[in-house]
Design a protein around this motif. Structure first.
Motif, PDB file in Angstrom:
ATOM      1  N   PHE A  54     -13.955   9.758  -9.043  1.00  0.00           N
ATOM      2  CA  PHE A  54     -14.392   8.375  -9.144  1.00  0.00           C
ATOM      3  C   PHE A  54     -15.670   8.139  -8.353  1.00  0.00           C
ATOM      4  O   PHE A  54     -15.772   8.542  -7.197  1.00  0.00           O
ATOM      5  N   ALA A  60     -15.651   1.025  -4.679  1.00  0.00           N
ATOM      6  CA  ALA A  60     -15.092   2.032  -5.568  1.00  0.00           C
ATOM      7  C   ALA A  60     -13.585   2.174  -5.402  1.00  0.00           C
ATOM      8  O   ALA A  60     -12.854   2.292  -6.373  1.00  0.00           O
ATOM      9  N   PHE A 110      -1.283  20.169  -2.180  1.00  0.00           N
ATOM     10  CA  PHE A 110      -1.114  19.634  -0.832  1.00  0.00           C
ATOM     11  C   PHE A 110       0.292  19.053  -0.720  1.00  0.00           C
ATOM     12  O   PHE A 110       0.602  18.033  -1.333  1.00  0.00           O
ATOM     13  N   ALA A 111       1.147  19.734   0.020  1.00  0.00           N
ATOM     14  CA  ALA A 111       2.537  19.279   0.198  1.00  0.00           C
ATOM     15  C   ALA A 111       2.999  19.743   1.569  1.00  0.00           C
ATOM     16  O   ALA A 111       3.753  20.712   1.701  1.00  0.00           O
ATOM     17  N   ASP A 167      -6.246   7.102 -15.106  1.00  0.00           N
ATOM     18  CA  ASP A 167      -7.393   6.275 -14.753  1.00  0.00           C
ATOM     19  C   ASP A 167      -8.327   7.153 -13.916  1.00  0.00           C
ATOM     20  O   ASP A 167      -8.021   7.454 -12.761  1.00  0.00           O
ATOM     21  N   ASN A 198       6.004   8.864  -3.916  1.00  0.00           N
ATOM     22  CA  ASN A 198       5.433   9.549  -2.765  1.00  0.00           C
ATOM     23  C   ASN A 198       6.554  10.357  -2.116  1.00  0.00           C
ATOM     24  O   ASN A 198       7.454   9.803  -1.484  1.00  0.00           O
ATOM     25  N   GLY A 256       4.645  12.605   1.239  1.00  0.00           N
ATOM     26  CA  GLY A 256       3.184  12.647   1.237  1.00  0.00           C
ATOM     27  C   GLY A 256       2.577  13.198  -0.040  1.00  0.00           C
ATOM     28  O   GLY A 256       1.364  13.140  -0.231  1.00  0.00           O
ATOM     29  N   HIS A 259     -10.151  -6.171  -9.058  1.00  0.00           N
ATOM     30  CA  HIS A 259     -10.938  -5.397 -10.014  1.00  0.00           C
ATOM     31  C   HIS A 259     -10.019  -4.360 -10.656  1.00  0.00           C
ATOM     32  O   HIS A 259     -10.119  -3.162 -10.401  1.00  0.00           O
ATOM     33  N   HIS A 307     -10.896   0.462  -7.562  1.00  0.00           N
ATOM     34  CA  HIS A 307     -10.821   0.633  -9.013  1.00  0.00           C
ATOM     35  C   HIS A 307      -9.551   1.314  -9.486  1.00  0.00           C
ATOM     36  O   HIS A 307      -8.930   0.892 -10.445  1.00  0.00           O
ATOM     37  N   GLU A 308      -9.154   2.346  -8.790  1.00  0.00           N
ATOM     38  CA  GLU A 308      -8.047   3.141  -9.314  1.00  0.00           C
ATOM     39  C   GLU A 308      -6.692   2.592  -8.887  1.00  0.00           C
ATOM     40  O   GLU A 308      -6.229   2.817  -7.792  1.00  0.00           O
ATOM     41  N   ASN A 309      -6.077   1.879  -9.809  1.00  0.00           N
ATOM     42  CA  ASN A 309      -4.709   1.409  -9.626  1.00  0.00           C
ATOM     43  C   ASN A 309      -4.510   0.497  -8.418  1.00  0.00           C
ATOM     44  O   ASN A 309      -3.406   0.302  -7.967  1.00  0.00           O
ATOM     45  N   GLU A 310      -5.566   0.046  -7.855  1.00  0.00           N
ATOM     46  CA  GLU A 310      -5.565  -1.006  -6.841  1.00  0.00           C
ATOM     47  C   GLU A 310      -4.994  -0.562  -5.497  1.00  0.00           C
ATOM     48  O   GLU A 310      -5.540  -0.885  -4.463  1.00  0.00           O
ATOM     49  N   VAL A 311      -3.904   0.178  -5.503  1.00  0.00           N
ATOM     50  CA  VAL A 311      -3.284   0.555  -4.245  1.00  0.00           C
ATOM     51  C   VAL A 311      -3.896   1.835  -3.701  1.00  0.00           C
ATOM     52  O   VAL A 311      -4.213   2.735  -4.437  1.00  0.00           O
ATOM     53  N   THR A 312      -4.099   1.878  -2.415  1.00  0.00           N
ATOM     54  CA  THR A 312      -4.448   3.146  -1.786  1.00  0.00           C
ATOM     55  C   THR A 312      -3.188   3.659  -1.120  1.00  0.00           C
ATOM     56  O   THR A 312      -2.371   2.885  -0.620  1.00  0.00           O
ATOM     57  N   LEU A 313      -3.030   4.951  -1.115  1.00  0.00           N
ATOM     58  CA  LEU A 313      -1.703   5.488  -0.911  1.00  0.00           C
ATOM     59  C   LEU A 313      -1.660   6.536   0.193  1.00  0.00           C
ATOM     60  O   LEU A 313      -1.801   7.718  -0.048  1.00  0.00           O
ATOM     61  N   PRO A 314      -1.461   6.126   1.406  1.00  0.00           N
ATOM     62  CA  PRO A 314      -1.311   7.115   2.475  1.00  0.00           C
ATOM     63  C   PRO A 314       0.025   7.843   2.340  1.00  0.00           C
ATOM     64  O   PRO A 314       0.905   7.420   1.608  1.00  0.00           O
ATOM     65  N   ALA A 315       0.152   8.931   3.036  1.00  0.00           N
ATOM     66  CA  ALA A 315       1.375   9.725   2.964  1.00  0.00           C
ATOM     67  C   ALA A 315       2.536   8.977   3.586  1.00  0.00           C
ATOM     68  O   ALA A 315       2.371   8.096   4.425  1.00  0.00           O
ATOM     69  N   VAL A 316       3.747   9.339   3.160  1.00  0.00           N
ATOM     70  CA  VAL A 316       4.958   8.782   3.762  1.00  0.00           C
ATOM     71  C   VAL A 316       4.979   9.149   5.240  1.00  0.00           C
ATOM     72  O   VAL A 316       5.228   8.323   6.099  1.00  0.00           O
ATOM     73  N   ARG A 317       4.713  10.425   5.509  1.00  0.00           N
ATOM     74  CA  ARG A 317       4.593  10.835   6.901  1.00  0.00           C
ATOM     75  C   ARG A 317       3.120  10.811   7.283  1.00  0.00           C
ATOM     76  O   ARG A 317       2.270  10.391   6.501  1.00  0.00           O
ATOM     77  N   ARG A 336       0.813  -1.223   0.000  1.00  0.00           N
ATOM     78  CA  ARG A 336       0.000   0.000   0.000  1.00  0.00           C
ATOM     79  C   ARG A 336       0.841   1.266   0.000  1.00  0.00           C
ATOM     80  O   ARG A 336       0.473   2.256  -0.606  1.00  0.00           O
ATOM     81  N   SER A 383      -3.695  17.461  -9.168  1.00  0.00           N
ATOM     82  CA  SER A 383      -5.153  17.636  -9.101  1.00  0.00           C
ATOM     83  C   SER A 383      -5.776  17.982 -10.442  1.00  0.00           C
ATOM     84  O   SER A 383      -6.987  18.115 -10.534  1.00  0.00           O
TER      85      SER A 383
END
Lengths: 414, 414
Positions: free
Chosen positions: A256, B22, B58-59, A128, A111, A114, A396, B25-35, A81, B121
């Motif tokens: 999405f 939902a 957002f940075a 996508d 990343n 963040g 999916h 769908h998008e690229n399978e991975v969900t991506l939390p921040a490094v920090r 992840r 964005s």
């Protein structure tokens, strides 16, 4: 005299190629760093001959950089992840090298503290819905997935973005049409595959994320699929085209799971004849069910399901990829008992009475629609409606839909 | 029965649209921040009704963020080159709002501590050689540049990516073909504009950076340009197609000013008949010089110059946009004195003997090729070869080439 000109123009073009004023060309502005770092040009991704990939990013001030993407397999949930930690060198360049990857098309992003970004050093990226990812392909040997998605040394079909009228929806609409190599120079008639995208997608999705042109080029060149036209319409019946391609969504940022364009006049499946009519009027096609196939992913699998119930005589070959089909399961009264499902059960009975040449259901074992497709299969089983079933690993995701297209395309029009 | 199905399918599709699963769908991975920052979804760019634009990023960990792009005008050289400082709020979101911008298509990127990125964005971005930039359009009223580059509520032409054989170059090659709205539903024959890109570009450049389809759609719909086919070939005679579109450059990363594909069998201009032959065989075209135009930018202006000297009877309308044409200036013996330029001066004499319907030269006063074009004009003047000249502000940039296309397209086939 022509030879003279060629010689002279080569001399002069060499001058033109020599880079004078080159810096002025790209976006006019030259862009030094905010801080005093001299930007370093890196190569990323770098793919070794044995299929290991090195990612690099020049980000001297970053506190931490990870690379995340679907190339990460057999790792902890956290790494899958969040990605792999990249290491910074003294010049401010972060890097990470993968283990050997199997032939595939992969997505990734960086990343940076963040901030999720595409790789600035890699021109190859695809969108996508709202998310851009960088991509690369590990191209193996002939027949491998990576080879199938690559642009190989074969004849290429053409891709057109075509506007047509949909009287049913009351809209001018845009679709993508693939014509196979040779189409333009023959008088032959071709079969047609209608290839449908999923929620959040549009008429561009199969040609970009789905690598439809490359898959068909390679399968046709290898004699594994029949030369065919592939029609990729837009499956959102309240829109005309992809964001940015029509006046109603000129600068629209898709989200999405949301669709901001209000009600449509009719459903996608009800509007299907508009598409077929246009295609069969404007292209050299074989226009009977033995030469018409339809398949789609997710929502497009649902469209496929309903369109073939609507128009049971239209399509000889039917493919449901991770299809979004919602039938009542065991806990509910079944389709056969409920009055409201009478049109559906009669429609399915009518469809299977026509003996489809192929009814193909494909899904990954981790797909969130797995259960839905199980219910559908149970229903088909209970009526002895024949179908073929393909199950693989994964969820999916486009990786699976590309696989399904590659398999389905080899089964039709034969 | 069709109505029943529509009703049921609407119910079921509603379920499908309800967002279950939902996130998968998008690229399978969900991506939390490094920090440990919770990512914040921002709107960027946000365009106000009066044409001011707010950029957001957002940075949270960044030390400094700037926004840089060609929307910056009338500022110090430092700001033009390095960008405006953005301000960070307590949530870690950086923002900057421009003053009112005039209708135009603009590029921008963010500079995050020296790392140059596109706006995550904003789904709209285009590539120029190796550099991706985010884009937005300030669309003014009809006739404005911003309006001309927008997708307006007009009929749209089709865009096709077409493979053809070039015997002169010994290659299968890819080109972009625009057919105007109505082409597919008529038996009318159309004039053809051949539209050539510059160094580092490819057959996709005019359709993306150049907004050729939008410009033509809008001009044709408004009755300002004749309906025409626009052919955008690849101008690099040692390649088949854009990077990623042919097997020789499957994952090639282009570098501005460099071309890694070795020698070609012939020049671009010598191979021009291959393109014309294909087009005139496969499209409904008017095939005389009164219905053939050619124009190009930079290197493509050079190709236009030489192709029309090579083939003086082929094109009635000729456009040089910031053309890369290298003739000896005053400090050298002139073309008329040097033996080696005999074929060129005879070629130009032959071309102007045919009385081109339009020979149009356009360039910006800051263009690094300004002087070259001045020498060309001086030569044409000295022989009383008639041409039209358009000079505006600005340099060697797509903004000018879009303007030139818009003007040139209104002058031809009339």
């Amino acid at each position: 005299m022509r030879q003279y000109f060629s010689a002279i123009s080569l001399i002069l073009l060499t001058a033109c190629f020599s880079g004078i004023g080159a810096a002025a060309h790209e976006n006019e502005v030259t862009l030094p760093a905010v801080r005093a770092h001299k930007p370093i040009q890196v190569i990323s991704p770098e793919i070794s001959k044995d299929g290991r990939v090195t990612f690099r990013l020049f980000a001297p001030e970053a506190g931490g950089v990870k690379v995340v993407g679907d190339f990460i397999e057999n790792e902890s949930e956290e790494i899958v992840r969040q990605g792999y930690d990249m290491k910074q060198n003294a010049d401010g360049v972060w890097s990470f090298t993968t283990k050997q990857l199997k032939p595939e098309l992969y997505y990734y992003r960086f990343n940076v503290d963040g901030l999720l970004i595409t790789d600035p050093s890699n021109i190859y990226r695809i969108r996508d819905v709202a998310t851009w990812s960088s991509i690369f392909i590990i191209s193996g040997s002939e027949g491998d997935a990576g080879w199938l998605y690559s642009v190989n040394k074969v004849s290429h079909g053409n891709i057109a973005k075509v506007w047509y009228e949909s009287p049913t929806l009351g809209l001018s609409r845009r679709m993508t049409v693939y014509t196979p190599a040779g189409y333009e120079n023959s008088s032959r008639k071709y079969p047609v595959l209608y290839l449908l995208h999923g929620m959040g997608g549009d008429e561009d999705a199969w040609a970009t994320l789905g690598r439809a042109a490359q898959i068909l080029d390679n399968l046709i060149a290898g004699g594994k699929a029949e030369p065919m036209i592939v029609v990729m319409p837009n499956g959102n019946p309240n829109t005309s085209a992809a964001p940015g391609e029509w006046s109603g969504a000129q600068q629209y940022q898709p989200v999405f799971g949301r669709n901001d364009f209000g009600d449509s006049k009719a459903t996608m499946e009800a509007s299907f004849p508009d598409i077929i009519n246009y295609v069969e009027k404007h292209y050299r096609v074989l226009n009977d069910r033995r030469h018409r196939a339809v398949c789609g992913l997710s929502m497009g699998g649902g469209h496929t399901f309903w369109a073939t119930v609507h128009y049971p005589e239209a399509f000889g070959y039917i493919g449901l990829f991770s299809a979004s089909v919602w039938l009542p399961g065991r806990q509910f009264p079944t389709i056969d008992q409920m009055e409201r499902y009478k049109p559906l059960r009669e429609g399915l009975a009518g469809l299977f009475a026509t003996k489809p040449l192929l009814y193909w259901i494909a899904i990954g074992e981790d797909d969130f629609l797995y259960k839905n497709n199980k219910v559908l299969r149970a229903y088909l089983d209970s009526h002895d409606y024949p179908y073929e079933y393909y199950e693989n690993s994964g969820g999916h995701v486009w990786r699976n839909w590309r696989i399904y297209l590659g398999l389905f395309a080899q089964k039709i029009f034969k």
